[in-house]
Design a protein around this motif. Structure first.
Motif, mmCIF file in Angstrom:
data_model
loop_
_atom_site.group_PDB
_atom_site.id
_atom_site.type_symbol
_atom_site.label_atom_id
_atom_site.label_comp_id
_atom_site.label_asym_id
_atom_site.label_seq_id
_atom_site.Cartn_x
_atom_site.Cartn_y
_atom_site.Cartn_z
ATOM 1 N N PRO A 1 0.825 -1.218 0.000
ATOM 2 C CA PRO A 1 0.000 0.000 0.000
ATOM 3 C C PRO A 1 0.853 1.259 0.000
ATOM 4 N N GLY A 2 0.457 2.223 -0.827
ATOM 5 C CA GLY A 2 1.179 3.487 -0.894
ATOM 6 C C GLY A 2 2.388 3.474 -1.802
ATOM 7 N N ARG A 3 2.707 2.323 -2.389
ATOM 8 C CA ARG A 3 3.859 2.231 -3.285
ATOM 9 C C ARG A 3 3.447 1.527 -4.581
ATOM 10 N N ILE A 4 4.131 1.865 -5.641
ATOM 11 C CA ILE A 4 3.920 1.176 -6.917
ATOM 12 C C ILE A 4 5.234 0.537 -7.340
ATOM 13 N N ALA A 5 5.229 -0.781 -7.469
ATOM 14 C CA ALA A 5 6.384 -1.521 -7.968
ATOM 15 C C ALA A 5 6.035 -2.070 -9.345
ATOM 16 N N GLU A 6 7.047 -2.489 -10.079
ATOM 17 C CA GLU A 6 6.808 -2.986 -11.434
ATOM 18 C C GLU A 6 7.473 -4.342 -11.644
ATOM 19 N N LEU A 7 6.860 -5.120 -12.497
ATOM 20 C CA LEU A 7 7.463 -6.343 -13.013
ATOM 21 C C LEU A 7 7.130 -6.420 -14.491
ATOM 22 N N TRP A 8 7.831 -7.290 -15.199
ATOM 23 C CA TRP A 8 7.538 -7.420 -16.617
ATOM 24 C C TRP A 8 7.707 -8.874 -17.048
ATOM 25 N N PHE A 9 7.055 -9.225 -18.130
ATOM 26 C CA PHE A 9 7.216 -10.546 -18.722
ATOM 27 C C PHE A 9 6.837 -10.487 -20.195
ATOM 28 N N GLU A 10 7.281 -11.482 -20.909
ATOM 29 C CA GLU A 10 6.963 -11.608 -22.340
ATOM 30 C C GLU A 10 6.627 -13.071 -22.596
ATOM 31 N N ALA A 11 5.351 -13.381 -22.561
ATOM 32 C CA ALA A 11 4.901 -14.765 -22.697
ATOM 33 C C ALA A 11 5.138 -15.266 -24.119
ATOM 34 N N GLU A 12 5.687 -16.472 -24.209
ATOM 35 C CA GLU A 12 6.061 -17.033 -25.508
ATOM 36 C C GLU A 12 5.085 -18.090 -26.012
#
Length: 292
Positions: free
Chosen positions: A226-237
Motif C-alpha cells: 500500500p502506498g507504493r507502486i512496484a513494477e514487473l515485466w514478462f513476455e509470454a512465448e
C-alpha cells in the motif's frame, strides 16, 4: 457497482455464447504429486529454472565434499585409529582453503545470478501496461491508457455467489467459464488478457495490506505494498492459461485470492480489448480465439 458490472459482463458472455469456439490450453497449473517447476513460458522463467539447477549442482557438490570429509575424519581420527591425537592451534593451508574456496564459489554464483536479477529489475518499455491492485481478497486490474478496468475474484468466492466451498453451483460456474473442478481455487471470474510475444509491464500496488502478485510459469513475483507502486515485466512465448496466487499472507481469505492470466494471439487480444472497452467491462476472450 460491482454486482451491476458483473451482471452486465455475465449477460454479454451469455449472449456471445454461441460464438465461443474453443478454449485455451491450460499450461501453468500445479499437478498432484508434482515436484518440479511449471513449464517455463518466458525467458525470465527459463533463466530462473536454469539458475536453480546450477545452484543445485553446486550445493550437492559441497554437501558431498563435507560429508566425505566427515566420514574420512571419523575413520582416520577416531580413538582406535589415532590413540594419541596431535595438539596444534591452527593450520594455515586449511584456513586459506576454507576462506578462498567459499569466496570463489560465491563469485561464481554471483557472476550467473546477478545478470538474471538485473534482467528482472530493469523494466523495459511495455507494449501493454496493466496496473494491478491487491485487495482483501481479490485483484483489481486497470489497462493503462485504455478505458478498461475490472475486478477479479476466485470462482466460488462470496462475491461470485459462493462461500469458498466447491459446491455443485460453483462447479457449474467453473464449467461455464471453461475450467474443470480440478482448477477450483485457481480459476477466477475474470482474467488478465495479454497478447503472446508482447512485453507486458505490471504496475503492482496494494489497497489495504501487503499482497503479492505471482505467476510461477512467468518467473515473476512482486509484493503489492500500500502506498507504493512496484513494477514487473514478462513476455509470454506461448498461448494458454496460466495460474498464480497471492504469495504474501494477507488475512483470513488469503488462500482464496488466485490469479489467472490468459495469453492469446495479437488478433484475439485486439478484438477482446475493443469489445471489453465498448461494454465497459471484461468480456469472455474465448469467443475471439477461433478467428485469430
Amino acid at each position: 457497482m460491482r454486482k451491476i458490472s458483473m451482471l452486465t459482463g455475465l449477460m454479454s458472455s451469455l449472449l456471445a455464447a454461441p460464438a465461443i469456439a474453443q478454449d485455451l490450453e491450460v499450461v501453468g497449473r500445479p499437478h498432484q504429486g508434482g515436484i518440479g517447476f511449471q513449464p517455463a513460458a518466458t525467458e525470465l522463467a527459463r533463466d530462473l529454472q536454469w539458475l536453480d539447477g546450477m545452484l543445485l549442482i553446486i550445493i550437492t557438490a559441497i554437501c558431498v565434499l563435507v560429508v566425505g570429509l566427515l566420514i574420512y575424519a571419523f575413520i582416520r581420527y577416531n580413538r582406535r585409529s589415532n590413540p594419541n591425537p596431535s595438539a596444534f592451534t591452527h593450520n594455515t593451508p586449511v584456513e586459506v582453503a576454507w576462506t578462498v574456496g567459499p569466496i570463489l564459489i560465491l563469485v561464481v554464483i554471483g557472476a550467473f545470478s546477478l545478470p538474471i536479477l538485473f534482467k528482472q529489475q530493469e523494466i523495459p518499455e511495455g507494449d501493454v501496461i496493466v496496473k494491478v491492485t491487491g485487495y482483501q481478497w481479490y485483484w483489481g486490474y486497470e489497462y493503462v491508457g485504455e478505458d478498461l478496468a475490472y475486478d477479479s475474484y476466485m470462482i466460488g468466492a462470496p462475491a461470485t455467489g459462493g462461500d469458498n466451498r466447491l459446491t455443485p453451483a460453483v462447479e457449474e460456474q467453473l464449467v461455464e467459464a471453461g475450467y474443470t473442478r480440478d482448477e477450483w481455487l485457481l480459476a477466477t471470474d475474470t482474467s488478465v488478457v495479454v497478447p503472446v510475444g508482447a512485453t507486458v509491464v505490471m504496475q503492482v500496488t496494494g489497497a489495504d495490506v501487503i499482497h503479492s502478485w505471482t505467476i510461477p510459469a512467468f518467473g515473476v513475483k512482486q509484493d503489492a505494498v500500500p502506498g507504493r507502486i512496484a513494477e514487473l515485466w514478462f513476455e509470454a512465448e506461448r498461448e494458454g492459461v496460466y495460474f498464480g496466487q497471492c504469495s504474501e499472507l494477507c488475512g483470513i481469505s488469503h488462500a482464496y485470492m488466485p490469479i489467472t492470466v490468459k495469453v492469446v494471439s495479437q488478433e484475439a487480444y485486439d478484438a477482446w480489448l475493443a469489445a471489453s472497452k465498448e461494454e465497459g467491462w471484461y468480456t469472455d476472450v474465448r469467443q475471439y480465439l477461433a478467428s485469430s
